[in-house]
Design an enzyme around this catalytic site. Structure first.
Site, mmCIF file in Angstrom:
data_model
loop_
_atom_site.group_PDB
_atom_site.id
_atom_site.type_symbol
_atom_site.label_atom_id
_atom_site.label_comp_id
_atom_site.label_asym_id
_atom_site.label_seq_id
_atom_site.Cartn_x
_atom_site.Cartn_y
_atom_site.Cartn_z
ATOM 1 N N LYS A 195 0.858 -1.181 0.000
ATOM 2 C CA LYS A 195 0.000 0.000 0.000
ATOM 3 C C LYS A 195 0.897 1.235 0.000
ATOM 4 C CE LYS A 195 -3.517 2.452 2.618
ATOM 5 N NZ LYS A 195 -4.447 2.434 3.739
ATOM 6 N N LYS A 248 -2.244 -1.489 -3.724
ATOM 7 C CA LYS A 248 -3.116 -0.323 -3.661
ATOM 8 C C LYS A 248 -2.290 0.943 -3.781
ATOM 9 C CE LYS A 248 -6.089 1.999 -0.468
ATOM 10 N NZ LYS A 248 -6.471 2.141 0.896
HETATM 11 C C1 PBG Z 1 -7.347 3.387 5.714
HETATM 12 C C2 PBG Z 1 -7.614 3.292 4.255
HETATM 13 C C3 PBG Z 1 -7.436 4.266 3.260
HETATM 14 C C4 PBG Z 1 -7.956 3.714 2.085
HETATM 15 C C5 PBG Z 1 -8.384 2.437 2.387
HETATM 16 N N1 PBG Z 1 -8.146 2.189 3.731
HETATM 17 C C6 PBG Z 1 -6.948 5.656 3.334
HETATM 18 C C7 PBG Z 1 -5.550 5.945 3.656
HETATM 19 O O1 PBG Z 1 -4.700 5.068 3.796
HETATM 20 O O2 PBG Z 1 -5.289 7.139 3.834
HETATM 21 C C8 PBG Z 1 -8.034 4.400 0.745
HETATM 22 C C9 PBG Z 1 -9.124 3.936 -0.161
HETATM 23 C C10 PBG Z 1 -9.394 4.811 -1.319
HETATM 24 O O3 PBG Z 1 -8.736 5.846 -1.567
HETATM 25 O O4 PBG Z 1 -10.330 4.457 -2.054
HETATM 26 N N2 PBG Z 1 -6.028 3.519 6.084
#
Ligand code: PBG
Length: 328
Positions: A195, A248
């Site tokens: 991520k 992601k």
């Molecule tokens: C929680 C999380 C996030 C997303 C999914 N889980 C935000 C982040 O890490 O700031 C992002 C999902 C999206 O942008 O569709 N940490």
């Protein structure tokens, strides 16, 4: 073998020929739909930066889940907006918390729909970071206990799978052992393994009210230029007990998806994130692109790169279009 012996156009001549040799097919079975759950009654707030996506209250779930079920979407991933936030993210592991209540409700509506939960603390922390902070720094090892507690509370409420998205080191192992201890040794973990600290999460933070109040997430989420590191993250999560690994965002990281696909034989998910959705919606609203074609092309590209599963805000639209296509 080259022209004139080989003419690639021969197999592009008709719809039937193209379908016969098609290498990648998106199916509704591959899609997971994210839901934002909020306290209150009769709430269906459209998220300004994500047209067509809503924060919904629990009493609105009947209609929503019925629609998702009818479309054949196999699962949802839940995000919660708690009533209050604090420095220990209490709402994340409250047995009557927003996500826990939503899980119970969805399971009453359709027991077969896969309920996946995002396991993170940022929505529940008053400072908006994904872990416990001390002197402005996110504390890895202290955070693990809260993440594990959160995952166990989701499992206890009836979740089918937990998906840690915090990017703390060692969280998959911590969650796995807590779940096992709690009698949930059969409950799978889908880890957000690679991520990235991405600007494509902008609209989500509005939707989930989860922006950090100071600093950013670059001390825990991955640095976008790194692809080899993603292989190490995935190896680590698999070692710790992840059943499905995720990349992601999806679109700017298709190379990462492809790299993981060729190195690992584990199920691979990709999160087609909020910013990727908003860009398409904005251009479609302006009439600059054909939304249906662009969305199906995007989802196909994520699968072609090697993802088996796509988490996407386009899931409901895509399911409609794919179902239409089947009867075209
Ligand atoms: C929680 C999380 C996030 C997303 C999914 N889980 C935000 C982040 O890490 O700031 C992002 C999902 C999206 O942008 O569709 N940490």
């Amino acid at each position: 073998m080259y022209y004139p012996v080989y003419r690639p156009r021969r197999l592009r001549k008709s719809a039937a020929l193209r379908a016969l040799v098609r290498e990648t097919e998106v199916s509704v079975n591959d899609l997971i739909y994210p839901l934002f759950i909020i306290h209150g009654q009769k709430i269906r707030n459209e998220i300004p930066s994500m047209p067509g996506q809503f924060q919904i209250s629990i009493d609105q779930l009947d209609k929503e889940i019925e629609e998702i079920t009818k479309l054949g979407i196999p699962g949802v991933i839940l995000f919660g907006l708690p009533e209050t936030k604090d420095p220990a993210a209490t709402g994340a592991y409250d047995e009557d918390g927003i996500v826990q209540e939503a899980i119970k409700k969805i399971k009453q509506i359709n027991i077969d729909l896969l309920v996946i939960t995002d396991v993170c603390l940022c929505e529940y922390m008053d400072h908006g970071h994904c872990g416990i902070t001390k002197n402005g720094e996110v504390q890895n090892d202290l955070t693990l206990e809260l993440l594990a507690k959160t995952a166990l509370s989701h499992a206890t409420a009836g979740a089918d799978m937990v998906a840690p998205s915090d990017m703390m080191d060692g969280r998959v192992a911590a969650i796995r052992s807590q779940l096992d201890e709690g009698g949930f040794e059969d409950l799978p973990i889908m880890s957000y393994a690679a991520k990235y600290a991405s600007a494509f999460y902008g609209p989500f933070r509005e939707a989930a009210d989860s922006s950090p109040t100071f600093g950013d997430r670059r001390s825990y989420q991955m640095d976008p230029p790194n692809a080899l590191e993603a292989l190490r993250e995935v190896a680590m999560d698999i070692e710790e007990g992840a059943d499905i690994v995720m990349v992601k965002p999806a679109l700017s990281y298709l190379d990462v998806i492809a790299g993981i696909r060729s190195e690992f034989d584990y199920p691979l998910a990709a999160y087609n994130v909020s910013g990727e959705y908003s860009i398409i919606k904005a251009a479609a609203e302006k009439g600059w692109i054909d939304e249906r074609k662009v969305v199906l092309e995007v989802l196909t590209s994520i699968k072609r790169a090697g993802a088996d599963i796509v988490l996407t805000y386009h899931a409901k639209d895509a399911a409609k279009w794919l179902n239409d296509k089947a009867t075209d």
